[in-house]
Design an enzyme around this catalytic site. Structure first.
Site, PDB file in Angstrom:
ATOM      1  N   LYS A 104       0.854  -1.183   0.000  1.00 32.05           N
ATOM      2  CA  LYS A 104       0.000   0.000   0.000  1.00 32.05           C
ATOM      3  C   LYS A 104       0.895   1.240   0.000  1.00 32.05           C
ATOM      4  O   LYS A 104       1.883   1.289   0.732  1.00 32.05           O
ATOM      5  CB  LYS A 104      -0.861  -0.036   1.268  1.00 32.05           C
ATOM      6  N   GLU A 126     -19.314  -6.521   9.691  1.00 29.74           N
ATOM      7  CA  GLU A 126     -20.277  -5.818  10.537  1.00 29.74           C
ATOM      8  C   GLU A 126     -21.316  -6.771  11.119  1.00 29.74           C
ATOM      9  O   GLU A 126     -21.777  -6.591  12.251  1.00 29.74           O
ATOM     10  CB  GLU A 126     -20.965  -4.701   9.750  1.00 29.74           C
ATOM     11  N   ARG A 143     -25.558  -3.405   6.727  1.00 28.05           N
ATOM     12  CA  ARG A 143     -25.176  -4.802   6.569  1.00 28.05           C
ATOM     13  C   ARG A 143     -25.696  -5.679   7.706  1.00 28.05           C
ATOM     14  O   ARG A 143     -25.978  -6.854   7.530  1.00 28.05           O
ATOM     15  CB  ARG A 143     -23.636  -4.905   6.625  1.00 28.05           C
TER      16      ARG A 143
END
Ligand SMILES: Cc1ncc(C[n+]2csc(CCOP(=O)(O)OP(=O)(O)O)c2C)c(N)n1
Length: 631
Positions: free
Chosen positions: A282, A366, A394
């Site tokens: 990243k 979640e 969700r």
């Protein structure tokens, strides 16, 4: 003229030499840093996928072949090579490029929902459709190691693996991080794959060694070979994917474009489901991002491209929550915190630093976060689950059935509620106060300022037999608004003149409502403004107040359908209160990206527009006419 200037579409990538492709990768990185430094956006993830994206577009023939980016925050390079480089000057701004794939922008984009872990399901469906329609097309899905922690990804893998002829190439873009390092058993497994010598190499070595021992070697090697699978698992336990029936290629150095291309071409030729495990970094190639410990510039605001220094932000709602959690953590030893892979963005990092044993990062999960919180509550603790408002969608069933039905004391803290703006339709937190209204027993608070956030969070964690929710918006809170009185559990913020209009200002809209009242009073209309603090259940005091006024107005930073206003209206109806009620909220639409303020203006949630509408309503009432319809 650089190489990038010559790229008008993916086809232009095919004729480039290796040197030109290297040059292009470097130009794209400079471009990304320059542009994102001005607008803010997802920098780190995109710097990490430059070579991968070039390789994907050279191997697959988009848009005939379909490229699906999980979450979609890492699709900037894809946008650049599909003819949208010029749009980056207005990235995430009104009328400009979306920060995610967008069907309206390009035929090369198909999935634009930026909620994570969905790409493999879309890919599964697309591949099935192509097969049934007899179309010769491939699907490649790019999914990060973070998104791979989400349950949906595994539901999709389960299905994809069961169809050996389904042409899906699953690229696992493994940079070891979500925002912070990805945690959990799967993350550990990927690390093992990443760091262990490839089992083939080890087998080769064993073969060479054993074959050297005359008379013994080959027999032992054969035995070993028969045990290949066990051996393989011991050396590099990639059984996880292969046991599901998925071909695994990797790990591949994701910054070695030629290797990635080779692996993708091999996977494409296989004509069945294949996992290509690509290792990337990243922020690759931009030092400030690579060195940025918290999130490697996952999604910075505007910053100085030379130094990497971010523009100062000032105190935001998240900071107040972060600070209060530490205070509550000291008072309450039973308080535990849960984040779904967003430790810093939701402000749990301070609590985690102080109470690591009481903090759980569950991955982008979640649903699991909610039910696991129910378990923690059943076990005698009080969990605080901190998520962005939009991502709680969700876990609706989990909140309803696993937490509320079981009367578990779990506090959900919804950051970024209301209009968030820059990230577009999928990130606006405009659904929570509607979907949560239907949950029996659930109590929901919308603090108007920093002091009320502390106060209401403190009250919420006292509730041990039902779910509680505290929701607050993005950005800085308005200055503290002290009440002039109290009605039931509501704070009265303005009481001015005759009892003409009762304005119920929910959360951040309380400050706007006070401004509205000032405008009304200036025009000789009496106004009362209340902040209900707890918006669910409806406070009985509101019913009495409504009865005393000539017009009730509710203002909320939530979808108009089924929100607080709508429930208030229903409550007043049931109580046979005849006062007319006018609801103001977010129109029930998918709102295009733009700054929060721009959107609030566009949808009429500003003091000026609200005041104008209320004056019209009062004028109609004075004239004995019905209220005008909403435009
Ligand atoms: C359902 C859901 N929860 C949380 C998020 C917020 N989020 C956006 S990107 C991200 C991390 C993604 O990590 P990974 O998939 O590994 O991609 P990377 O950024 O590392 O390339 C998270 C948690 C989201 N988009 N969707």
């Amino acid at each position: 003229m650089g190489v990038l200037d010559r790229i008008t579409g993916p086809r232009d990538l095919r004729d480039l030499s290796d040197d030109e492709l290297d040059e292009l990768a470097s130009e794209i990185r400079d471009f990304l840093v320059r542009k994102v430094s001005r607008t803010g956006g997802h920098l780190g993830p995109n710097l990490g996928v430059v070579e991968l994206t070039l390789a994907l577009h050279r191997v697959f023939d988009s848009p005939k072949d379909r490229l699906v980016f999980d979450t979609g925050h890492q699709a900037y390079v894809h946008k650049i090579v599909t003819g949208r480089a010029e749009g980056f000057d207005k990235l995430r701004q009104e009328g400009g490029l979306s920060g995610y794939p967008s069907q309206a922008e390009s035929d090369h984009d198909i999935v634009e929902n930026s909620h994570a872990s969905t790409s493999l399901s879309y890919a599964d469906g697309l591949a099935k459709a192509f097969a049934i329609r007899g179309e010769d097309r491939h699907v490649a899905a790019v999914i990060g190691d973070g998104a791979l922690t989400g349950g949906m990804a595994w539901e999709a893998l389960n299905n994809i693996a069961a169809a050996p002829d389904r042409r899906v190439v699953i690229v696992v873009n493994d940079n070891g991080r979500s925002y912070t390092p990805t945690v959990g058993g799967l993350a550990n497994h990927l690390t093992t794959l990443r760091t262990n010598p490839r089992y083939e190499q080890v087998l080769d070595m064993v073969k060479r060694r054993l074959n050297g021992v005359r008379g013994v070697g080959p027999a032992v090697y054969d035995a070993l070979h028969a045990m290949k699978k066990g051996m393989k698992d011991a050396l590099a336990p990639q059984g996880l994917f292969e046991d599901l029936g998925l071909k695994y290629v990797g790990p591949i150095d994701g910054h070695d474009r030629a290797s990635v291309e080779q692996a993708l071409a091999q996977a494409k030729r296989f004509n069945g489901p294949v996992i290509v495990h690509v290792i990337t970094r990243k922020g690759f190639g931009y030092d400030p991002a690579e060195r940025h410990e918290a999130d490697q510039f996952h999604s910075p605001g505007a910053f100085n491209a030379e130094t990497g220094e971010e523009n100062p932000k000032g105190q935001v709602w998240t900071d107040v929550f972060a600070d209060e959690m530490v205070t509550l953590g000291a008072e309450r030893k039973d308080l535990v915190a849960i984040t779904a892979a967003m430790m810093h963005p939701v402000g749990l990092h301070l609590f985690a630093a102080k109470y690591p044993e009481r903090t759980f990062d569950v991955g982008i999960a979640e649903q699991h976060a909610a039910t696991s919180a129910a378990g923690l509550a059943m076990g005698g603790l009080h969990p605080v689950v901190a998520v962005y408002a939009t991502f709680l969608n969700r876990a609706f069933d989990q909140v309803l059935m696993d937490v509320a039905l079981h009367r578990c004391g779990v506090t959900f803290v919804l950051d970024r509620s209301g209009v968030t703006g820059d990230d577009g339709a999928s990130h606006n937190g405009m659904w929570d106060m509607s979907i949560l209204q239907v949950v029996p027993g659930l109590r929901l608070a919308a603090p108007r300022d920093a002091t009320r956030l502390r106060e209401l969070l403190g009250e919420a964690v006292q509730v041990g037999d039902a779910p509680t929710v505290v929701r607050f918006p993005k950005g800085p809170p308005s200055g503290d608004l002290e009440p002039v009185g109290r009605a039931g559990g509501c704070d009265v913020l303005v009481r001015s003149g005759t009892k003409d209009v009762l304005i119920v200002g929910v959360g951040s809209m309380a400050a706007t409502s006070v401004e509205v009242a000032e405008r009304l009073v200036a025009q000789g209309i009496g106004a009362t403004v209340v902040d209900p603090r707890w918006v669910k259940p409806v406070d009985p005091a509101l019913v009495d107040l409504a009865r005393e006024h000539r017009l009730v107005v509710s203002v909320e930073d939530n979808g108009i359908v089924g929100g607080c206003g709508s429930v208030l209206l229903q409550t007043l109806n049931q109580a046979r209160v005849e006062t007319p009620v006018r609801l103001h909220g977010i129109p029930q639409e998918f709102l295009d990206h733009a700054k929060r303020g721009v959107i609030l203006e566009r949808i009429g949630l500003t003091a000026q527009t609200l005041a104008r509408s209320i004056v019209e309503d009062v004028t109609a009432i004075d004239a004995g006419q019905p209220l005008l319809p909403v435009e």
